[in-house]
Write an enzyme that holds these catalytic residues in place. Sequence first.
Site, PDB file in Angstrom:
ATOM      1  N   HIS A 174      -1.897 -39.125 -24.936  1.00 62.05           N
ATOM      2  CA  HIS A 174      -1.718 -38.822 -23.521  1.00 62.05           C
ATOM      3  C   HIS A 174      -1.567 -37.311 -23.382  1.00 62.05           C
ATOM      4  CE1 HIS A 174       1.245 -38.619 -19.915  1.00 62.05           C
ATOM      5  NE2 HIS A 174       0.030 -38.709 -19.432  1.00 62.05           N
ATOM      6  N   HIS A 200       6.502 -38.992 -22.413  1.00 59.22           N
ATOM      7  CA  HIS A 200       6.357 -39.807 -21.205  1.00 59.22           C
ATOM      8  C   HIS A 200       6.469 -41.299 -21.506  1.00 59.22           C
ATOM      9  CE1 HIS A 200       4.194 -35.939 -20.682  1.00 59.22           C
ATOM     10  NE2 HIS A 200       4.939 -35.894 -19.603  1.00 59.22           N
TER      11      HIS A 200
END
Lengths: 686, 174
Positions: free
Chosen positions: B104, B123
């Site tokens: 990501h 995250h």
Amino acid sequence: MAYKRQIDRLPIPPADAKVHNVTCHYCIVGCGYKAYTWPRNKQGTPENNAFGVNLNEQQGAMGTWVNPSMYNIVKQDGKDVHLMVVPDDDCVVNSGLGSIRGARMAENRPSEITLTQQQRLTDPMVWRNGVWQPTSWDDALDLVARVTAKILAEYGEDELLVSMFDHGGSAGGYENTWATGKLYFQSMKVKNCRIHNRPGYNSEVHSSRDMGVGELNYSYSDYEVTDTIFVVGANPMETQTNLFLNHMVPGMQNGAKFIMVDPRRTVTVNAAEEVAGKENVLHLAITPGTDMVLFNALLTHIVDNGWIDKEFIANSTFQGGEAVAEDSGQPAGLGSLDYAMETCRTSLGEAAEICGVSKDDIVKVAEWIAKPHDDGSRRKCVTAYEKGIIWGNDNYRTIGALVNISLATGNIGREGGGCCRLGGHQEGYYRPSDAHVGRPATYFDRHLIRGGGKVYHIWACDHYKTTLNAAEFKRVLKKRADMVKEAMDAAAGGTREELVDAIVAAVNAGGLFVVDMDIIHSQIGQNAHVILPACEANEMNLTSMNGERRLRLSEKYMDPYGQSKPDCLIADGIAQNMERVLNEMGNDEYADQFKGYDWETEEDAFMDGYHQGNPEVTYERLRAMGNNGVQEPVVGYENGKLIGTPRLYADGKFDRHGREDKKALFCAAQWRGYAAEGKAREAANH
Amino acid sequence: MKRCKGMVDVGRRQFLRGGAMATAGAAVAAVAPAQEAKAAPALAQIDYPSNRLANVADLKVNEPVDIEYPDADSPGVLLKLGQSVEGGVGPDGDIVAFSTLCPHKGFNMSYNGEDHTLNCPGHFSRFDVEAGGQQTWGHATSNVPQFTLRVDDKGDIYAEGCSDLIYGRMSNVL
Ligand code: SF4
């Protein structure tokens, strides 16, 4: 076993690749991305490329990187080009973050080369000889206009049923909502219509608006400077991802407490605990549907302890008792705080029992929302809610009870405040008045199920998947549409006139003629007689605003797929054909109502609609504002920049209800148990 | 000779079908100077180094070993899972290796021995190492890259390839 892409290298965009502003169309947050396109036979090098970084080196966390999902080959001006759609570091909405949706924009474009999105519609189709036959726009629009015009001229506009999206992002936007709005609310006055996600033409958050408070009133930056983030019936980590990661998380890192009201523990709660520490997060797992009682108890505790904002209440809210009385079309009375307290007053004990949470927790929430700091300064609190209450029990009063708390504590129109829905899609609503629809609006699905209407235009709605009582809706629509299909099959080989007569006879016998505009062959489209292919954002220029009213132009970087067109130009085509056919029918006066649609591009539709109401705003100026755009309402243009409004009601004047006095109203949110029949039984059986 | 032509055609079709791979081939051709390209046509695939990571005897069940592959800037993890998994190597078919840079935003992930996942501190994304690096929750738009392993007669474990693009690179081998 995990899917392996088996891709270990990507092409490099050259330094002179074209760069386009893109607003992610997947959710209301509207993250900024940059789309790079360049010719198929060109490439950059690790040292010299469009990103301006040395790609011979490993990039660090949060650095420049292109996941293979951000790459595709698409058509631009008829040629195959490379495409990369990469999160924009300089956009204040997402600061370079992507999400599992937005970071797939490139691979979710239709491509004849990589064979992505092959389910996209490419051609207009008409039901002929028992199948959908691809055809020309002229042929398809002629049939639509002939049947529609004949029915309207003979039986009136109430026989036209319309389902139309009213959102921004995706294939929506100000261009397309204006076009359908102009067609159905200006050229016609259609009242039997509905919106994509609810069976009537009405607001989801009536009470907030009736109280004077538009539901998107803050700036995302308010989360970063607040004392408390109060979220109800929402799961922003998953569904407004970068709002959570790029604004709520920094808020918690700056010391904000986090409250979540949701019957379930979600990943949002878990993430908040990891960021803020468990001691700064409170999850109230309340009994479903009892939110109103909790809010009323919070308001009572806040009022009784004097943690209200007296000055704000005196200056900005209504003072004279009842302002709007409850009646059959008005689910709760509205008025002053004192007036609302007469019905809202709820003890901690009552709330604890009904909501299934402890008194101590309710007190703690009230303190986190409103108890002044030790130095006597007021606390700031952002309140955010979504479908958990919007589509929940007695939603008018429940949302009203929540807005009551924000009003009583002076948390609207101020930095670090706000009382907003989190939203699903972006917004892009600009239409002529819908006053003729009336209130309450037609319960559309029931009207159709009971045999209402003769012609049905559907704009990118798939109610078979999403509406209430979808099974019955589908059964009836299929049956009524099949009557028309059979009539069309029987008329095969005849003239256009014979075909139209056969369709009219079938709808007069209870059938329904269905025209479906969509980007794919949808489930409801299975029962259409004409299917018209629309294109999406970035196959057209498209303007929308996000959850903090940030307006951007998401630029076109590729051709519409096949023969597909922007919805605004499809509406334009329907209007022009209606005018022509009505003239042929000798109905010149009616025909003239369909004048004024000589748009060649989506920009023409934008200028005809949104620009008329907001004369400062043009494509050129929006393009210059880039991915940070401007927050609506736009109030001026100076030094080459559009001037926006960071938050609504900063002057303490509330106008969403349209009242002259510009005073906000409180809602008399009296609890009356489960409002919908059968809910109590359902809850007991759960 | 007919058969040879057929083979060429199949190869060509496959080459054209994989959009990203096709262009990747082109990328190498242009980077190399013109004369060299004439002398030795560029290869269509990346050449991965064969790097020794450890010996089977060094590994204990559920105790992650830090590795770097294909070079020192690309951290990873070598794991013996204790039960045979798809893609696992070694006598028990349970040895796997992954990049630990989250696909990501590139934060370095840690191994969670309780539920056998790689967890991202940035995250909160999570990847299942027993299912080939499948993302089970998170924001990455690909699964975590898995290194291709080989075990020789002496029990030495070598990494020799990678299933997906490693975070922070336009080419897995820089
Ligand atoms: S958070 Fe929403 S707008 Fe942002 S990338 Fe994800 S889907 Fe798109």
